[in-house]
Scaffold this active site. Structure first.
Site, mmCIF file in Angstrom:
data_model
loop_
_atom_site.group_PDB
_atom_site.id
_atom_site.type_symbol
_atom_site.label_atom_id
_atom_site.label_comp_id
_atom_site.label_asym_id
_atom_site.label_seq_id
_atom_site.Cartn_x
_atom_site.Cartn_y
_atom_site.Cartn_z
ATOM 1 N N ARG A 121 0.803 -1.218 0.000
ATOM 2 C CA ARG A 121 0.000 0.000 0.000
ATOM 3 C C ARG A 121 0.841 1.275 0.000
ATOM 4 O O ARG A 121 0.502 2.243 -0.685
ATOM 5 C CB ARG A 121 -0.954 -0.011 1.192
ATOM 6 C CG ARG A 121 -1.973 -1.149 1.112
ATOM 7 C CD ARG A 121 -2.984 -1.072 2.226
ATOM 8 N NE ARG A 121 -3.912 -2.194 2.166
ATOM 9 C CZ ARG A 121 -4.936 -2.346 2.994
ATOM 10 N NH1 ARG A 121 -5.167 -1.454 3.934
ATOM 11 N NH2 ARG A 121 -5.728 -3.391 2.871
ATOM 12 N N ASP A 162 -15.827 8.367 9.498
ATOM 13 C CA ASP A 162 -14.707 7.471 9.224
ATOM 14 C C ASP A 162 -13.442 8.310 9.237
ATOM 15 O O ASP A 162 -13.489 9.537 9.055
ATOM 16 C CB ASP A 162 -14.883 6.789 7.860
ATOM 17 C CG ASP A 162 -14.079 5.491 7.749
ATOM 18 O OD1 ASP A 162 -14.673 4.406 7.888
ATOM 19 O OD2 ASP A 162 -12.852 5.567 7.544
#
Length: 288
Positions: free
Chosen positions: A49, A150
């Protein structure tokens, strides 16, 4: 004699070198920033990532990238770093046993009913909550609301758009599909969009559960914090649970993920059912 061609190791074939020191720094930084406790087994995930960030920034090594983060505490790259290392696995009505319990609970709640979804991801969970409120409350749902937050800004953008593929809604009953979604056509063929009356119930915003201030004032009838705590260590989990209590109404419910267990936290919640906890009435402060 046949000589086999030499092969490079996986590490040497990579574009970048992730040293032990770099990996330790990544683990420390994401724990400090987002409370996420990355185990040793997450090394491959971290490489995969974060190497994308290095490519996008034109950087040559993880050491320089991490130095950039540490040097600029308010850099926009911190959000990209956090987004990269958060996992967003979700689905409509995931862990389905929670939603009938929510429906029965809110029928007994005074208006207006409010629910906080603290890990909204790409929106499937908060929209599932909103659909449940509509089904359970009927005309009373007009005053109900879902606060959906979030830490990841990219998933919040997708959630607010409310657009999904047919595959993502394929397991929903036809009745729910017709009632809560608009079918796309033309360039949107193969997609659906959340109906405006459902979308209007859900307010999206960014909240890092490690922040000292969440900016939430509503006393909530229920809080969904599912499949989030598994990324935190026990002290962090306990601090967050303690902070939930003042934001909940008496008899408020806390919904956890299937692999999460808060039984070690004797206060302020007690187990009510499978991964469902209720607020001890003595702890409720009604949002004060």
């Amino acid at each position: 004699m046949t000589i086999k061609p030499s092969t490079r190791s996986a590490a040497s074939a990579r574009d970048f070198l992730l040293t032990d020191g770099d990996f330790s720094r990544v683990r420390a930084l994401i724990h400090q920033r987002a409370g996420i406790a990355l185990g040793e087994q997450k090394r491959e995930m971290v490489y995969s990532r974060l190497s994308r960030r290095l490519r996008e920034l034109g950087m040559n090594d993880f050491t320089s990238y991490l130095a950039l983060l540490e040097a600029e505490k308010d850099s926009a790259e911190w959000q990209a770093f956090t987004n990269a290392l958060t996992t967003n696995l979700t689905a409509f009505f995931r862990e389905a046993h929670h939603f009938p319990l929510l429906a029965e609970h809110v029928k007994k709640c005074a208006a207006p009913v409010t629910v906080w979804c603290s890990a909204a991801s790409t929106g499937e969970e908060p929209y599932s909550i909103a659909m449940t409120l509509i089904e359970a409350l009927g005309s009373r749902a007009a005053t109900a609301s879902v606060i959906a937050t979030d830490i990841d800004t990219q998933v919040l953008e997708k959630a607010a758009a409310g657009v999904y593929t047919m595959e993502q809604v394929s397991k929903l009953p036809l009745e729910r599909l017709k009632r809560f979604f608009l079918k796309g056509s033309g360039a949107r063929a193969g997609q659906v969009r959340i109906r405006p009356e459902v979308a209007a119930m859900v307010k999206f915003g960014q909240v890092n559960l490690l922040d000292t201030q969440w900016g939430l004032k509503e006393p909530f009838d229920a809080i969904f914090c599912r499949n989030v705590m598994i990324y935190f260590d026990k002290p962090t989990q306990n601090r967050i649970l303690q902070r939930f209590a003042p934001l909940m109404k008496a008899q408020g419910l806390l919904f956890a993920g299937h692999s999460e267990n808060f039984s070690y936290a004797s206060q302020p919640f007690r187990l009510r059912g499978q991964t469902v906890y209720e607020l001890d009435p003595r702890q409720a402060k009604g949002g004060a």
